[in-house]
Scaffold this motif. Structure first.
Motif, mmCIF file in Angstrom:
data_model
loop_
_atom_site.group_PDB
_atom_site.id
_atom_site.type_symbol
_atom_site.label_atom_id
_atom_site.label_comp_id
_atom_site.label_asym_id
_atom_site.label_seq_id
_atom_site.Cartn_x
_atom_site.Cartn_y
_atom_site.Cartn_z
ATOM 1 N N SER A 170 11.886 3.872 11.504
ATOM 2 C CA SER A 170 12.616 5.159 10.857
ATOM 3 C C SER A 170 13.819 4.487 9.824
ATOM 4 N N GLU A 171 13.683 3.085 9.779
ATOM 5 C CA GLU A 171 14.760 2.495 8.828
ATOM 6 C C GLU A 171 14.198 1.626 7.701
ATOM 7 N N ALA A 172 14.680 1.657 6.563
ATOM 8 C CA ALA A 172 14.235 0.656 5.671
ATOM 9 C C ALA A 172 15.297 0.523 4.495
ATOM 10 N N THR A 173 15.529 -0.817 3.929
ATOM 11 C CA THR A 173 16.560 -0.847 3.146
ATOM 12 C C THR A 173 16.134 -1.996 2.122
ATOM 13 N N ALA A 174 16.124 -1.521 0.820
ATOM 14 C CA ALA A 174 15.776 -2.286 -0.424
ATOM 15 C C ALA A 174 17.127 -2.177 -1.223
ATOM 16 N N ALA A 175 17.177 -3.731 -1.801
ATOM 17 C CA ALA A 175 18.349 -3.817 -2.925
ATOM 18 C C ALA A 175 17.913 -4.859 -3.874
ATOM 19 N N SER A 176 18.324 -4.753 -5.465
ATOM 20 C CA SER A 176 17.788 -5.527 -6.193
ATOM 21 C C SER A 176 18.927 -5.525 -7.269
ATOM 22 N N GLY A 177 19.059 -7.016 -7.942
ATOM 23 C CA GLY A 177 20.283 -7.444 -8.820
ATOM 24 C C GLY A 177 21.092 -8.166 -8.113
ATOM 25 N N THR A 178 22.403 -7.533 -8.704
ATOM 26 C CA THR A 178 23.709 -8.575 -8.417
ATOM 27 C C THR A 178 23.787 -8.152 -6.970
ATOM 28 N N ALA A 227 0.911 -1.232 0.082
ATOM 29 C CA ALA A 227 0.085 -0.100 0.187
ATOM 30 C C ALA A 227 0.815 1.107 -0.151
ATOM 31 N N TYR A 228 0.545 2.462 -0.307
ATOM 32 C CA TYR A 228 1.173 3.586 -0.333
ATOM 33 C C TYR A 228 1.762 3.853 1.193
ATOM 34 N N ALA A 229 3.111 4.271 0.946
ATOM 35 C CA ALA A 229 3.825 4.388 2.411
ATOM 36 C C ALA A 229 3.302 5.509 3.119
ATOM 37 N N ASP A 230 2.490 6.256 2.624
ATOM 38 C CA ASP A 230 1.736 7.331 3.656
ATOM 39 C C ASP A 230 0.594 7.061 4.008
ATOM 40 N N ASP A 231 0.329 5.855 4.363
ATOM 41 C CA ASP A 231 -1.104 5.519 4.560
ATOM 42 C C ASP A 231 -1.326 5.305 6.051
ATOM 43 N N GLY A 232 -0.019 5.774 6.652
ATOM 44 C CA GLY A 232 -0.336 5.994 8.187
ATOM 45 C C GLY A 232 -0.186 4.418 9.342
ATOM 46 N N GLU A 233 0.099 3.377 8.362
ATOM 47 C CA GLU A 233 0.222 2.118 8.716
ATOM 48 C C GLU A 233 1.349 1.317 8.790
ATOM 49 N N HIS A 234 2.169 1.593 7.736
ATOM 50 C CA HIS A 234 3.336 0.773 7.658
ATOM 51 C C HIS A 234 4.609 1.454 8.318
ATOM 52 N N ARG A 235 4.413 2.544 8.618
ATOM 53 C CA ARG A 235 5.767 3.386 9.358
ATOM 54 C C ARG A 235 6.825 3.154 8.537
ATOM 55 N N SER A 236 7.668 2.124 8.233
ATOM 56 C CA SER A 236 8.727 1.911 7.071
ATOM 57 C C SER A 236 8.039 0.742 6.187
ATOM 58 N N HIS A 237 8.749 0.837 4.865
ATOM 59 C CA HIS A 237 8.441 0.123 4.009
ATOM 60 C C HIS A 237 9.385 -0.095 2.876
ATOM 61 N N ALA A 238 9.825 -1.421 2.313
ATOM 62 C CA ALA A 238 10.866 -1.627 1.456
ATOM 63 C C ALA A 238 10.109 -2.512 0.306
ATOM 64 N N LEU A 239 10.657 -2.004 -1.030
ATOM 65 C CA LEU A 239 10.205 -2.741 -2.191
ATOM 66 C C LEU A 239 11.420 -3.082 -3.183
ATOM 67 N N ALA A 240 11.739 -4.220 -3.664
ATOM 68 C CA ALA A 240 12.910 -4.484 -4.398
ATOM 69 C C ALA A 240 12.236 -5.379 -5.638
ATOM 70 N N THR A 241 12.475 -4.873 -6.857
ATOM 71 C CA THR A 241 11.908 -5.550 -7.924
ATOM 72 C C THR A 241 13.077 -5.419 -9.176
ATOM 73 N N LEU A 242 13.334 -6.695 -9.403
ATOM 74 C CA LEU A 242 14.565 -7.011 -10.428
ATOM 75 C C LEU A 242 13.995 -6.695 -11.927
ATOM 76 N N ILE A 243 12.599 -7.285 -12.112
ATOM 77 C CA ILE A 243 11.959 -7.008 -13.413
ATOM 78 C C ILE A 243 10.905 -6.692 -13.417
ATOM 79 N N ASP A 244 10.348 -5.487 -13.983
ATOM 80 C CA ASP A 244 9.031 -4.987 -13.825
ATOM 81 C C ASP A 244 7.947 -5.854 -14.502
#
Length: 633
Positions: A131-139, A43-60
């Motif tokens: 207050s902390e989120a990390t996302a990474a994709s690929g090699t 969901a959108y990160a500013d929905d007031g629920e998730h607090r921090s959010h991370a998403l990683a996608t190699l291929i759309d």
């Protein structure tokens, strides 16, 4: 909008990609077991629920119309996954069949994945704190960092041949394939307390054009030169033999030597000189464009268009293949092929000048009314055509062999020795044979340009005319952008408002007509802004031995742990309360009882974050002297 600081390692950019879709279910693997499957609805990160959010996608998945489960998306948010290990996801190359198809205006653009390298790539998402989120994709490595050492293999080949038809280009017999070859990609981003750090890698990109017309150039030029060899052999025979004086030469002013009809040896072999050029590679001035005439391949190393020969370290949203670069590539291909004619002229001219020429002559004399008559010397001139034309023949190139028989009689009549006669013959050949031959050849022999006519340049010009429509279409065929950061363009990140997205690259097919963009290695985060502002209070501020104080803290990192130390006036530790939990609002409270018998003193309570020792605060309190023995219970 929040006030956020971006500390992005900005090394390349690409146009922004499509926004993250809502409601899709993503499959990811827990990092610890590699088997546990968890899912969440983004969901959108500013929905007031998730607090921090991370998403990683190699291929759309959306751009390619794929089942999202096959692309190995990794996603985590703090509310649903608090305390969980980071999640990872990998692309199911087998399920994808190794080939993806990008639909561009009804034309399918095949994308062939490198099974080994794509299968080894992964996605990573971690939200350990609000207050902390990390996302990474690929090699990437297991902890979500870009694997610099591993980011070198191939990633995918994008076949753009069919897309040329959308631009009205007929490639029949001229172009077999146009491909964009992409090597390893990766991106990573971390947001911590409002500060964002991002990075990306694109190990390389090559634009490859396979052209049977270019491959045929070698055979076409070889045929032109093969005919030229035969023509030059005949021309040189006629002209050299025709220019050798059939006369008596004067030797030392004492002897007339009649020169017999010469025997000429000349073998023109321009094809051997041509072969290294036609079998090798032609490279443009920039070093980015190479044409392999033996295979018909035109290779553009996109990295070489940039300082340092790398696509990394570029600014956000840098187009590394745009109309500007592709127009420059077109110009360089044209210049390389146009210059081939001049290159071949130089090579053929040098080969012609180095052509070996041998002239065999016999000298005879007749003295005393024919009483002394016969052959006196064999004469051999061994030189090159270049030396003949430029007057470069010397006595070292002339060999004279005096013949026995009448030699002693001749020497007796003219009164000189054999060596003097030999030297006199050499000088006479230079003056009376070679000199007139050079003068005559310069006038009579056709120039190389006349001999070649438009044969070589005509073949090259024909190839350029055939390639022209394809080269002209390149600027509208594809664009490639690296270090794509949508927010730098005023667009939303993939997790909505206040989120940040970085993509290693974004490929756009037909950018000027029905463009379709394909994001690669996208990493997105959102986290609550937080700057620790710790405050500690002690209540009551004055106590007697045996009484209890409440030590309270605010402004600490949410869900962290603090240790509380009680110090005396000299800074010595009186007691320690370890492992005090801070709640999600950054607040903690703990009690401490003053030991019985404690002498009156000024004490200090110091609360320090266990993981972040710079986050610390303190408050003083006093242990009073019990003067009455009765504290009014």
């Amino acid at each position: 909008m929040r006030d956020r600081t971006t500390d992005a390692h900005q090394a390349g950019a690409n146009p922004p990609g499509s926004l993250k879709r809502l409601g899709a279910v993503f499959t990811s693997a827990a990092l610890v077991s590699g088997l546990t499957m968890v899912g969440s609805a983004p969901a959108y990160a500013d929905d007031g629920e998730h607090r921090s959010h991370a998403l990683a996608t190699l291929i759309d998945a959306d751009a390619l119309g794929l089942d999202v489960a096959t692309v190995g998306t990794a996603e985590q948010n703090y509310v649903d996954n608090a305390g969980d290990d980071p999640v990872t996801g990998t692309v199911d190359v087998d399920a994808l069949g190794g080939v993806l198809n990008l639909d561009v205006g009804g034309v399918s653009v095949p994308i062939t994945l490198d099974g080994t390298n794509v299968g080894a790539a992964s996605n990573y998402a971690s939200t350990p704190l609000p207050s902390e989120a990390t996302a990474a994709s690929g090699t990437i490595t297991g902890d979500g960092a870009i694997d610099v050492g591993g980011a070198s293999g191939d990633f995918a080949n994008v076949n753009l041949t069919a897309a040329l038809s959308q631009l009205g280009v007929d490639t029949t017999g001229v172009i077999d394939a146009v491909e964009l070859q992409l090597r390893a990609v990766a991106s990573s981003v971390t947001e911590e307390a409002g500060t964002i750090s991002s990075d990306y890698t694109l190990a390389g990109a090559d634009l490859v054009i396979d052209s049977p017309a270019v491959g045929a150039l070698t055979d076409d030029l070889t045929a032109v030169v093969a005919g030229l060899d035969e023509t030059l052999d005949a021309t040189l025979q006629d002209n050299i033999l025709g220019e050798i004086p059939q006369t008596e030469i004067d030797v030392l002013g004492l002897l007339g030597v009649q020169i017999s009809e010469p025997v000429l040896g000349v073998d023109v072999d321009l094809q051997s000189a041509l072969a290294p050029v036609l079998e090798g590679e032609l490279t443009g001035e920039s070093g980015a464009v190479t044409i392999d005439l033996s295979t018909g391949q035109i290779l553009v190393d996109v990295e070489q268009l940039y300082a340092g020969g790398t696509l990394n370290g570029l600014d956000p949203n840098t187009q590394v293949l745009s109309e500007t670069e592709l127009s420059a590539i077109t110009t360089e291909v044209t210049n390389i092929l146009s210059g081939l004619g001049a290159t071949l002229d130089e090579v053929l001219t040098a080969a012609l000048e180095d052509t070996s020429v041998t002239i065999e002559l016999t000298g005879s004399v007749s003295l005393l009314g024919g009483l002394i008559a016969g052959d006196i010397a064999d004469i051999s001139i061994d030189t090159t055509l270049g030396d003949l034309l430029e007057g470069g023949v010397t006595s070292d190139d002339i060999e004279v062999t005096l013949l026995e028989g009448i030699l002693s009689d001749v020497l007796g009549v003219i009164g000189v020795g054999a060596e003097e006669l030999l030297n006199g013959l050499v000088a006479a050949v230079l003056d009376d044979i070679v000199g007139p031959l050079t003068d005559g050849l310069v006038t009579a022999l056709p120039s190389l340009e006349e001999l070649l006519g438009d044969g070589v340049q005509g073949v090259v010009d024909g190839l350029l005319a055939a390639l022209g429509p394809t080269l002209d279409a390149l600027p509208g065929l594809v664009s490639l952008t690296v270090n794509v950061q949508p927010t730098e363009l005023g667009e939303l990140g993939d997790l909505g408002e206040t989120s940040f997205t970085v993509r290693a690259a974004e490929l756009t097919v037909l950018p000027n007509a029905g463009a379709v963009a394909l994001p690669l290695a996208s990493s997105s985060v959102y986290a609550e802004d937080f700057a620790a502002d710790p405050v500690v209070t002690v209540a009551p501020e004055s106590v007697y031995a045996g009484e209890t104080v409440s030590i309270d803290g605010t402004g600490y990192w949410p869900d962290s742990t603090v240790d509380v130390e009680i110090l005396d006036a000299d800074g010595n530790v009186v007691d320690t309360i370890e492992g005090v939990a801070v709640n999600a609002d950054g607040i903690f409270t703990t009690d401490w009882t003053v030991p019985e018998g404690t002498e009156p003193a000024e004490l200090t309570a110091v609360a320090t974050d266990v993981d972040r020792p710079e986050v610390t605060a303190e408050a003083p309190f006093t242990v009073l002297e019990d003067q009455t023995g009765d504290r009014g219970d």
